[in-house]
Design a protein around this motif. Structure first.
Motif, short mmCIF file in Angstrom:
data_model
loop_
_atom_site.label_atom_id
_atom_site.label_comp_id
_atom_site.label_asym_id
_atom_site.label_seq_id
_atom_site.Cartn_x
_atom_site.Cartn_y
_atom_site.Cartn_z
N LYS A 61 0.83 -1.21 0.00
CA LYS A 61 0.00 0.00 0.00
C LYS A 61 0.86 1.26 0.00
O LYS A 61 0.47 2.28 -0.58
N LYS A 62 2.03 1.19 0.62
CA LYS A 62 2.91 2.35 0.68
C LYS A 62 3.85 2.44 -0.53
O LYS A 62 4.57 3.43 -0.69
N LEU A 93 9.96 -1.37 4.79
CA LEU A 93 8.99 -1.11 5.85
C LEU A 93 9.56 -1.54 7.21
O LEU A 93 9.48 -0.80 8.20
N LEU A 120 7.32 6.82 8.38
CA LEU A 120 6.03 6.19 8.63
C LEU A 120 5.09 7.22 9.25
O LEU A 120 5.48 7.98 10.13
N ASP A 155 0.30 4.71 9.94
CA ASP A 155 1.12 3.51 9.71
C ASP A 155 1.52 2.88 11.04
O ASP A 155 1.38 1.68 11.25
#
Length: 329
Positions: A256-257, A264, A299, A303
């Motif tokens: 999604k990011k 991540l 983030l 998140d």
């Protein structure tokens, strides 16, 4: 530099560092030129704090990792002044703690010789010795520092309470602990709190869960004989498949990011505290650069909230180490 900086032993270093263990302490080490390319890619992207050890090699060549760094510096001398080197030691025969001054003095002298008389920035015992008071155990190491064999003293796999005692006595330059999306127990959170309170940086080793978070292996049987993961309860049997469910969810968040799950995971570790320095390792140049560039990934509060909620309800199966191995003292 292309990533944010933090202070380590009085020097500015990248907020993402580099762990070098897997370049020499693995069943089948990569070719040297491949290792050099990965090291160079990480350093060029901003990973200027390096983690090595005097025992990252096979039994007949325990200094293999230090020797590799020395050969890298010989080939690329322009990197010598850019790097802050954190070297673990205090490990003798059978990988048992050895805090004796004579043993560690010889290790340090040999390391400096292999590094081309490079000044070692930080030296730290890899583990405490059970049953020995930490202050007393560290005393020979601090005396070696006073002899000029390295600049600053660090600590590895210590609890927050022990770190506070050691920092009060010896002014620690760094602490080193395993921190990742599957190593975020209360005792590790306490270490990060110590770091935030004191400003002592933390080298967060294995931020990718020793390859688990990046799906290095599809089954427990895929793990090569001789690998550490073969003996870690988290990688064994049903635990392996259960723990993969966490990676499934992380993959979705990363997608999604628009980043990789590795990025991540590294960005999340770096976000734990202002002085938490993830030290991912890779023998692949493009991955080493991408890992380091995670330092620029921020983030959002959303998140963090989503990930925290996942970690709070997901129960990992299996410990980090075999039950017979001591950890944070």
């Amino acid at each position: 530099m292309t990533i944010p900086q933090v202070k380590l032993a009085g020097k500015d270093v990248g907020h993402i560092g580099l762990g070098l263990m897997q370049l020499t302490w693995t069943p089948v080490p990569p070719p040297e030129e491949q290792s050099f390319a990965a090291i160079k890619a990480a350093a060029d992207a901003g990973a200027t704090a390096w983690s090595s050890a005097t025992f990252y090699g096979p039994q007949d060549d325990q200094m293999a990792n230090v020797a590799l760094i020395g050969r890298f510096f010989k080939k690329y001398p322009e990197y010598r002044s850019k790097i802050t080197l954190v070297l673990k030691g205090g490990v003798g025969a059978g990988l048992k703690p050895d805090g004796s001054k004579d043993f560690n003095r010889e290790c340090l002298k040999k390391a400096k010789e292999l590094l081309g008389d490079y000044e070692i920035d930080v030296y730290l015992p890899a583990r405490l010795q059970p049953g020995v008071d930490p202050i007393e155990y560290f005393r020979p190491f601090d005396e070696l520092r006073q002899e000029g064999l390295f600049r600053a003293l660090g600590a590895s796999e210590c609890s927050a309470a022990t770190l506070r005692r050691l920092h009060s006595a010896y002014n620690l330059a760094i602490a080193e602990n395993e921190i990742s999306l599957w190593s975020w127990e209360k005792e590790i959170q306490d270490v990060v709190a110590f770091s935030t309170e004191t400003g002592v940086p933390v080298f967060a080793y294995s931020p990718l869960g020793r390859g688990f978070i990046t799906r290095t292996w599809k089954t427990p049987e895929d793990i090569p004989e001789g690998s550490f993961q073969r003996h870690s309860p988290r990688f064994q049997g049903d635990n392996f498949y259960h723990n993969l469910k966490l990676v499934d969810v992380l993959d979705e968040i990363a997608a999604k990011k628009g980043i990789t799950t590795a990025q991540l995971a590294i960005a999340w570790v770096a976000s734990r505290g202002p002085n938490v320095i993830p030290i991912p390792g890779s023998s692949n140049a493009s991955r080493a650069a991408a890992n380091t560039e995670s330092g620029n990934i921020k983030l959002t509060a959303e998140d963090a909230k989503e990930i925290d909620a996942i970690l709070a309800k997901f129960e990992l199966k299996g410990g980090r180490y075999a039950d017979s191995e001591h950890l944070m003292l």
